[in-house]
Design a protein around this motif. Structure first.
Motif, PDB file in Angstrom:
ATOM      1  N   ARG A 111     -22.038 -10.741  -6.985  1.00  0.00           N
ATOM      2  CA  ARG A 111     -20.769 -10.405  -7.650  1.00  0.00           C
ATOM      3  C   ARG A 111     -20.689  -8.927  -8.034  1.00  0.00           C
ATOM      4  N   GLY A 112     -21.851  -8.240  -8.006  1.00  0.00           N
ATOM      5  CA  GLY A 112     -21.851  -6.853  -8.475  1.00  0.00           C
ATOM      6  C   GLY A 112     -22.071  -5.847  -7.366  1.00  0.00           C
ATOM      7  N   GLY A 113     -22.262  -4.612  -7.773  1.00  0.00           N
ATOM      8  CA  GLY A 113     -22.602  -3.549  -6.838  1.00  0.00           C
ATOM      9  C   GLY A 113     -21.410  -2.737  -6.385  1.00  0.00           C
ATOM     10  N   ALA A 114     -21.726  -1.587  -5.791  1.00  0.00           N
ATOM     11  CA  ALA A 114     -20.677  -0.681  -5.300  1.00  0.00           C
ATOM     12  C   ALA A 114     -19.920  -1.362  -4.166  1.00  0.00           C
ATOM     13  N   PRO A 115     -18.595  -1.319  -4.203  1.00  0.00           N
ATOM     14  CA  PRO A 115     -17.836  -1.954  -3.116  1.00  0.00           C
ATOM     15  C   PRO A 115     -18.065  -1.257  -1.769  1.00  0.00           C
ATOM     16  N   SER A 116     -18.022  -2.050  -0.712  1.00  0.00           N
ATOM     17  CA  SER A 116     -18.190  -1.530   0.651  1.00  0.00           C
ATOM     18  C   SER A 116     -16.956  -0.710   1.050  1.00  0.00           C
ATOM     19  N   VAL A 117     -17.082   0.001   2.165  1.00  0.00           N
ATOM     20  CA  VAL A 117     -15.937   0.760   2.697  1.00  0.00           C
ATOM     21  C   VAL A 117     -14.751  -0.185   2.916  1.00  0.00           C
ATOM     22  N   MET A 118     -15.021  -1.340   3.538  1.00  0.00           N
ATOM     23  CA  MET A 118     -13.943  -2.299   3.836  1.00  0.00           C
ATOM     24  C   MET A 118     -13.214  -2.713   2.558  1.00  0.00           C
ATOM     25  N   ASP A 119     -13.978  -3.016   1.517  1.00  0.00           N
ATOM     26  CA  ASP A 119     -13.350  -3.459   0.266  1.00  0.00           C
ATOM     27  C   ASP A 119     -12.581  -2.333  -0.425  1.00  0.00           C
ATOM     28  N   ARG A 120     -13.122  -1.122  -0.365  1.00  0.00           N
ATOM     29  CA  ARG A 120     -12.404  -0.002  -1.006  1.00  0.00           C
ATOM     30  C   ARG A 120     -11.069   0.243  -0.306  1.00  0.00           C
ATOM     31  N   ILE A 121     -11.087   0.157   1.025  1.00  0.00           N
ATOM     32  CA  ILE A 121      -9.846   0.426   1.757  1.00  0.00           C
ATOM     33  C   ILE A 121      -8.854  -0.715   1.560  1.00  0.00           C
ATOM     34  N   LEU A 122      -9.359  -1.941   1.638  1.00  0.00           N
ATOM     35  CA  LEU A 122      -8.485  -3.107   1.420  1.00  0.00           C
ATOM     36  C   LEU A 122      -7.846  -3.043   0.028  1.00  0.00           C
ATOM     37  N   ALA A 123      -8.677  -2.755  -0.986  1.00  0.00           N
ATOM     38  CA  ALA A 123      -8.184  -2.686  -2.367  1.00  0.00           C
ATOM     39  C   ALA A 123      -7.168  -1.563  -2.527  1.00  0.00           C
ATOM     40  N   SER A 124      -7.424  -0.433  -1.875  1.00  0.00           N
ATOM     41  CA  SER A 124      -6.498   0.713  -1.991  1.00  0.00           C
ATOM     42  C   SER A 124      -5.148   0.358  -1.377  1.00  0.00           C
ATOM     43  N   LYS A 125      -5.184  -0.274  -0.205  1.00  0.00           N
ATOM     44  CA  LYS A 125      -3.931  -0.637   0.470  1.00  0.00           C
ATOM     45  C   LYS A 125      -3.176  -1.700  -0.331  1.00  0.00           C
ATOM     46  N   MET A 126      -3.899  -2.699  -0.815  1.00  0.00           N
ATOM     47  CA  MET A 126      -3.234  -3.790  -1.552  1.00  0.00           C
ATOM     48  C   MET A 126      -2.650  -3.296  -2.869  1.00  0.00           C
ATOM     49  N   GLY A 127      -3.414  -2.430  -3.559  1.00  0.00           N
ATOM     50  CA  GLY A 127      -2.933  -1.900  -4.840  1.00  0.00           C
ATOM     51  C   GLY A 127      -1.649  -1.099  -4.646  1.00  0.00           C
ATOM     52  N   ALA A 128      -1.647  -0.260  -3.610  1.00  0.00           N
ATOM     53  CA  ALA A 128      -0.464   0.568  -3.347  1.00  0.00           C
ATOM     54  C   ALA A 128       0.734  -0.319  -2.977  1.00  0.00           C
ATOM     55  N   ARG A 129       0.484  -1.332  -2.157  1.00  0.00           N
ATOM     56  CA  ARG A 129       1.591  -2.222  -1.732  1.00  0.00           C
ATOM     57  C   ARG A 129       2.157  -2.999  -2.923  1.00  0.00           C
ATOM     58  N   ALA A 130       1.297  -3.399  -3.841  1.00  0.00           N
ATOM     59  CA  ALA A 130       1.765  -4.155  -5.017  1.00  0.00           C
ATOM     60  C   ALA A 130       2.759  -3.307  -5.815  1.00  0.00           C
ATOM     61  N   VAL A 131       2.454  -2.028  -5.964  1.00  0.00           N
ATOM     62  CA  VAL A 131       3.372  -1.139  -6.703  1.00  0.00           C
ATOM     63  C   VAL A 131       4.686  -0.990  -5.939  1.00  0.00           C
ATOM     64  N   GLU A 132       4.598  -0.841  -4.630  1.00  0.00           N
ATOM     65  CA  GLU A 132       5.826  -0.731  -3.821  1.00  0.00           C
ATOM     66  C   GLU A 132       6.716  -1.959  -4.030  1.00  0.00           C
ATOM     67  N   LEU A 133       6.105  -3.125  -4.094  1.00  0.00           N
ATOM     68  CA  LEU A 133       6.886  -4.362  -4.280  1.00  0.00           C
ATOM     69  C   LEU A 133       7.602  -4.343  -5.627  1.00  0.00           C
ATOM     70  N   ILE A 134       6.901  -3.852  -6.656  1.00  0.00           N
ATOM     71  CA  ILE A 134       7.537  -3.735  -7.981  1.00  0.00           C
ATOM     72  C   ILE A 134       8.723  -2.757  -7.893  1.00  0.00           C
TER      73      ILE A 134
END
Ligand code: ADP
Length: 321
Positions: A254-277
């Motif tokens: 459950r812990g540790g530094a996120p992988s490249v895949m997770d950082r990119i996925l999280a960045s894209k999803m976070g940005a899209r969530a704001v766009e939806l708002i």
């Protein structure tokens, strides 16, 4: 200026911080104000709001866990509690709420929105990858990488001693971590809740491996099936001479530094969530499907069924003969 709130709810997952950063930075870039809410829905009721600025999310991209903390809040399942939460959000000027979490958190967001009119957007964050609308959830890739790191290490010692090892991985009732970590870690046997298994066949495979002078036998077991200790006992009863050990990886996944895949996925999803708002959308879940960021109505997202990757499971059997 519109104000939005952000919270993390349910089990934490590596990459949640990257998603918080993406939400805060995208929101500020678009002229919104952001309030961080501590400890999930409980933090709304307790009034734990923090004004977020660009530097509130500095230096968190690479950190596991969630700076907003997370908690479970049973009372949020009551309608009158959600009404109170909406009133508190209103007093803080919050018109839109972004919820990073799992199915339960999305159910809460959907009810809050349909009952009180607060706009809600969900982002899937869980290592278990058990959210049907999204091919991948934030944290899954990192958890798999942590699991294969552990499998590699156990394999070294298993080879030296010519031992069999059971490695129990997380995933709640789903076998995604076991499947991906099992294939990537070269496991001889993968046991998952989605696939029927037979203890005698497993013992036959181990016996066959010993005959063909395999140096180790790695058995990756999903926690949703049985415990490593129980499986260990079942195998010992049938193969009493086998040198067998078992390890439960537990919370390191459950812990540790996120992988490249997770950082990119999280960045894209976070940005899209704001766009939806910004588009005034509500009751949506952001997902990734066929490598595209998409969004669905929360109710329909919750009723989707994810196709289990049986082809990958079959491949694992071919590659481990
Ligand atoms: P996850 O979001 O990871 O699935 P939980 O199922 O524990 O985790 O849900 C997290 C939180 O979401 C709960 O503690 C509760 O506050 C809220 N929640 C879960 N289910 C519901 C529900 N049916 N109605 C309202 N809120 C819910």
């Amino acid at each position: 200026m519109k104000t939005i709130g952000i919270l993390t709810s349910g089990g934490d997952a590596p990459g949640m911080n990257a998603a918080i950063r993406a939400v805060v930075r995208t929101a500020i870039y678009n002229g919104l104000k952001v309030k961080g809410i501590m400890r999930g829905y409980a933090g709304i009721l307790q009034g734990e709001f923090i004004d977020m600025n660009l530097s509130s999310v500095a230096d968190i991209l690479q950190r596991g866990g969630t700076i907003l903390r997370t908690a479970r809040c049973e009372e949020f399942k009551q309608k009158e509690v959600r009404k109170k939460a909406a009133e508190i959000l209103k007093t803080h000027g919050i018109e839109g709420l972004i919820v990073i979490g799992g199915d339960g958190s999305f159910r809460g967001a959907q009810l809050l929105s349909s009952e009180t009119g607060v706009n809600t957007i969900g982002i899937p964050g869980t290592i278990d990858n058990d959210i049907s609308c999204s091919d991948y959830t934030i944290g899954f890739d990192t958890a798999c990488n942590t699991a294969i790191d552990a499998i590699n290490k156990i394999r070294d010692t298993a080879t030296s001693h010519e031992r069999a090892n059971i490695i129990e991985v997380m995933g709640r009732n789903a076998g995604y971590i076991a499947l991906y970590a099992g294939v990537a870690g070269g496991a001889e046997i993968i046991i998952l809740p989605e696939v029927q298994w037979n203890i005698n066949e497993i013992c036959e495979k181990i016996t066959y491996g010993i005959k063909r002078k395999k140096l180790h036998h790695i058995i990756v077991l999903a926690e949703g099936v049985i415990s490593a200790a129980e499986l260990d006992k079942m195998i010992r009863e049938r193969l009493p001479k086998l040198d067998l050990r078992h390890t439960t990886l537990g919370y390191i996944q459950r812990g540790g530094a996120p992988s490249v895949m997770d950082r990119i996925l999280a960045s894209k999803m976070g940005a899209r969530a704001v766009e939806l708002i910004l588009e005034n959308k509500s009751q949506r879940v952001v997902s990734i499907r066929n490598n595209k960021i998409v969004d669905d109505d929360i109710n329909s997202a919750l009723s989707m069924k994810k196709e289990f990757n049986y082809n990958l499971y079959e491949l694992s059997k071919i590659l481990s003969i």
